[in-house]
Design a protein around this motif. Structure first.
Motif, PDB file in Angstrom:
ATOM      1  N   UNK A 165     -43.945 -34.645  78.968  1.00 36.49           N
ATOM      2  CA  UNK A 165     -43.479 -34.333  80.354  1.00 36.49           C
ATOM      3  C   UNK A 165     -42.816 -35.127  81.176  1.00 36.49           C
ATOM      4  N   UNK A 166     -43.170 -36.497  81.049  1.00 37.64           N
ATOM      5  CA  UNK A 166     -42.308 -37.502  81.483  1.00 37.64           C
ATOM      6  C   UNK A 166     -41.985 -38.762  80.680  1.00 37.64           C
ATOM      7  N   UNK A 167     -40.742 -39.125  80.746  1.00 38.32           N
ATOM      8  CA  UNK A 167     -40.670 -40.068  79.653  1.00 38.32           C
ATOM      9  C   UNK A 167     -41.114 -41.437  80.193  1.00 38.32           C
ATOM     10  N   UNK A 168     -42.261 -41.704  79.955  1.00 37.19           N
ATOM     11  CA  UNK A 168     -42.772 -43.021  80.254  1.00 37.19           C
ATOM     12  C   UNK A 168     -43.457 -43.306  78.973  1.00 37.19           C
ATOM     13  N   UNK A 169     -44.002 -44.855  78.951  1.00 41.04           N
ATOM     14  CA  UNK A 169     -44.658 -45.177  77.875  1.00 41.04           C
ATOM     15  C   UNK A 169     -44.055 -45.560  76.607  1.00 41.04           C
ATOM     16  N   UNK A 170     -44.715 -45.371  75.334  1.00 42.20           N
ATOM     17  CA  UNK A 170     -44.222 -45.733  74.020  1.00 42.20           C
ATOM     18  C   UNK A 170     -43.933 -44.657  73.202  1.00 42.20           C
ATOM     19  N   UNK A 171     -44.257 -43.534  73.432  1.00 43.62           N
ATOM     20  CA  UNK A 171     -44.296 -42.803  72.481  1.00 43.62           C
ATOM     21  C   UNK A 171     -43.144 -41.387  72.706  1.00 43.62           C
ATOM     22  N   UNK A 172     -42.485 -41.396  73.840  1.00 39.05           N
ATOM     23  CA  UNK A 172     -41.575 -40.173  74.112  1.00 39.05           C
ATOM     24  C   UNK A 172     -40.348 -40.587  73.454  1.00 39.05           C
ATOM     25  N   UNK A 173     -39.548 -39.463  73.216  1.00 41.77           N
ATOM     26  CA  UNK A 173     -38.493 -39.426  72.597  1.00 41.77           C
ATOM     27  C   UNK A 173     -37.380 -38.475  73.305  1.00 41.77           C
ATOM     28  N   UNK A 174     -36.155 -38.542  73.369  1.00 47.39           N
ATOM     29  CA  UNK A 174     -35.055 -37.721  74.071  1.00 47.39           C
ATOM     30  C   UNK A 174     -34.491 -38.716  75.234  1.00 47.39           C
ATOM     31  N   UNK A 175     -34.014 -37.770  76.256  1.00 50.51           N
ATOM     32  CA  UNK A 175     -33.270 -38.610  77.471  1.00 50.51           C
ATOM     33  C   UNK A 175     -34.351 -38.910  78.378  1.00 50.51           C
ATOM     34  N   UNK A 176     -34.359 -39.995  79.090  1.00 53.77           N
ATOM     35  CA  UNK A 176     -35.505 -40.233  79.861  1.00 53.77           C
ATOM     36  C   UNK A 176     -35.223 -39.592  81.307  1.00 53.77           C
ATOM     37  N   UNK A 177     -34.084 -38.923  81.506  1.00 53.72           N
ATOM     38  CA  UNK A 177     -34.053 -38.463  82.926  1.00 53.72           C
ATOM     39  C   UNK A 177     -34.124 -39.391  84.365  1.00 53.72           C
ATOM     40  N   UNK A 178     -33.636 -40.455  83.804  1.00 55.51           N
ATOM     41  CA  UNK A 178     -34.183 -41.725  85.099  1.00 55.51           C
ATOM     42  C   UNK A 178     -32.830 -41.172  86.260  1.00 55.51           C
ATOM     43  N   UNK A 179     -33.111 -40.855  87.375  1.00 56.73           N
ATOM     44  CA  UNK A 179     -32.249 -40.370  88.251  1.00 56.73           C
ATOM     45  C   UNK A 179     -32.567 -41.316  89.608  1.00 56.73           C
ATOM     46  N   UNK A 180     -31.707 -41.410  90.499  1.00 53.01           N
ATOM     47  CA  UNK A 180     -31.623 -42.058  91.981  1.00 53.01           C
ATOM     48  C   UNK A 180     -32.344 -40.966  92.593  1.00 53.01           C
ATOM     49  N   UNK A 181     -32.835 -41.705  93.683  1.00 56.02           N
ATOM     50  CA  UNK A 181     -33.692 -40.743  94.610  1.00 56.02           C
ATOM     51  C   UNK A 181     -32.938 -39.556  95.122  1.00 56.02           C
ATOM     52  N   UNK A 182     -31.632 -39.706  95.575  1.00 58.21           N
ATOM     53  CA  UNK A 182     -30.823 -38.886  95.800  1.00 58.21           C
ATOM     54  C   UNK A 182     -30.789 -38.675  97.603  1.00 58.21           C
ATOM     55  N   UNK A 183     -31.481 -39.314  98.119  1.00 61.24           N
ATOM     56  CA  UNK A 183     -31.666 -39.055  99.670  1.00 61.24           C
ATOM     57  C   UNK A 183     -30.622 -40.337 100.368  1.00 61.24           C
ATOM     58  N   UNK A 184     -30.061 -41.012  99.794  1.00 61.40           N
ATOM     59  CA  UNK A 184     -29.476 -42.008 100.315  1.00 61.40           C
ATOM     60  C   UNK A 184     -28.234 -42.641  99.368  1.00 61.40           C
ATOM     61  N   UNK A 185     -27.181 -41.815  98.971  1.00 62.31           N
ATOM     62  CA  UNK A 185     -26.147 -42.370  98.072  1.00 62.31           C
ATOM     63  C   UNK A 185     -24.818 -42.034  98.617  1.00 62.31           C
ATOM     64  N   UNK A 186     -23.964 -42.877  98.224  1.00 63.36           N
ATOM     65  CA  UNK A 186     -22.437 -43.021  98.433  1.00 63.36           C
ATOM     66  C   UNK A 186     -21.757 -42.802  97.138  1.00 63.36           C
ATOM     67  N   UNK A 187     -20.630 -42.028  97.272  1.00 61.90           N
ATOM     68  CA  UNK A 187     -19.983 -41.836  96.023  1.00 61.90           C
ATOM     69  C   UNK A 187     -18.464 -42.224  96.248  1.00 61.90           C
ATOM     70  N   UNK A 188     -17.575 -42.962  95.415  1.00 64.63           N
ATOM     71  CA  UNK A 188     -16.181 -42.898  95.529  1.00 64.63           C
ATOM     72  C   UNK A 188     -15.489 -41.950  95.081  1.00 64.63           C
ATOM     73  N   UNK A 189     -14.833 -41.129  95.683  1.00 67.29           N
ATOM     74  CA  UNK A 189     -14.285 -39.982  95.364  1.00 67.29           C
ATOM     75  C   UNK A 189     -13.145 -40.020  94.303  1.00 67.29           C
ATOM     76  N   UNK A 190     -12.333 -41.008  94.156  1.00 63.82           N
ATOM     77  CA  UNK A 190     -11.404 -41.116  92.923  1.00 63.82           C
ATOM     78  C   UNK A 190     -12.210 -40.878  91.703  1.00 63.82           C
TER      79      UNK A 190
END
Length: 259
Positions: A165-190
């Protein structure tokens, strides 16, 4: 001028705003197969707007950077320096507040498989022989970010939806899906408008998965960062306080210095 640009951008992106009919059936339809329950079409279209519209609109207005923040994001103290000047001086492409979240697989289902397809078919990668050690070196295609450090196993074979369900601990496999919170981000447009990011983004949009499976902008941006943004070009703001959510002290704490 603002209205003219808005009208032109809306007209130019008309096809991008048309959501495929098969992913937006009536609420009671038997063929409704959305994942990520509890989030209606309006919420999902917000993520679509952030991905499809906001970046080119900011660029058309002449901006070089864009901040994405929520309506309930509050800067709780004065910032003693210019955020954009800091990004330019340090060659930072993406910033976020000091909060990273491992997303539940229900909300990014299928996204890592799509990323794997893009790498093999479009990313000029060395097929299944890409590893965490060689993925970010010159001459190995467009993948310059730390994506495989977020996978188990740490190569393209680990780029799939998390086994738990969530990629935490020792037994998970796959992509952990770690994401930024998203409520305070700045991106360089180039950086955002580089060929590889836009090509992958168009693939995401055409599948409709960012709406159907509620990848929204937040998981999609996480995958883009993992694939295309080296850690040295990412900065975490930890030197000023941010509050997110409708807490009773959110606004009152700002009043003194805003006066």
């Amino acid at each position: 001028m603002f209205r003219a640009l808005l009208s032109k951008r809306t007209e130019d992106n008309d096809k991008s705003f048309k959501i495929p009919e098969w992913i937006r059936p009536d609420a009671g339809a038997k063929n409704r197969h959305w994942t990520g329950g509890g989030f209606g079409l309006e919420y999902r279209l917000m993520g679509h707007w952030r991905l499809v519209f906001s970046f080119p609109f900011a660029r058309d207005l002449g901006y070089k950077f864009i901040m994405q923040a929520d309506a309930d994001t509050f800067i709780m103290e004065k910032i003693g320096y210019n955020l954009i000047d800091h990004m330019r001086e340090k060659d930072v492409w993406v910033t976020n507040y000091d909060l990273k979240i491992p997303e539940e697989r229900e909300y990014n289902m299928g996204l890592p498989e799509l990323a794997r397809y893009w790498m093999i078919s479009r990313g000029r990668m060395e097929g299944l022989y890409v590893t965490a050690d060689n993925a970010s070196t010159a001459g190995h295609g467009y993948i310059k970010g730390p994506v495989f450090s977020h996978c188990r196993p740490a190569d393209i074979n680990g780029l799939h939806t998390c086994s738990e369900l969530v990629c935490r601990g020792e037994t998970w496999r796959g992509w952990d899906g770690e994401m930024f919170s998203g409520h305070y981000q700045i991106f360089k447009l180039d950086h955002w408008f580089s060929w590889e990011i836009q090509d992958f983004l168009q693939l995401v949009i055409r599948t409709g998965g960012h709406i159907e499976h509620r990848w929204n902008e937040i998981s999609t941006q996480a995958m883009i960062r993992h694939m295309f943004t080296p850690d040295k070009h990412v900065h975490i703001f930890s030197d000023h306080k941010i509050r997110h959510g409708r807490h009773p002290d959110s606004c009152s704490a700002c009043l003194d210095w805003m006066a």
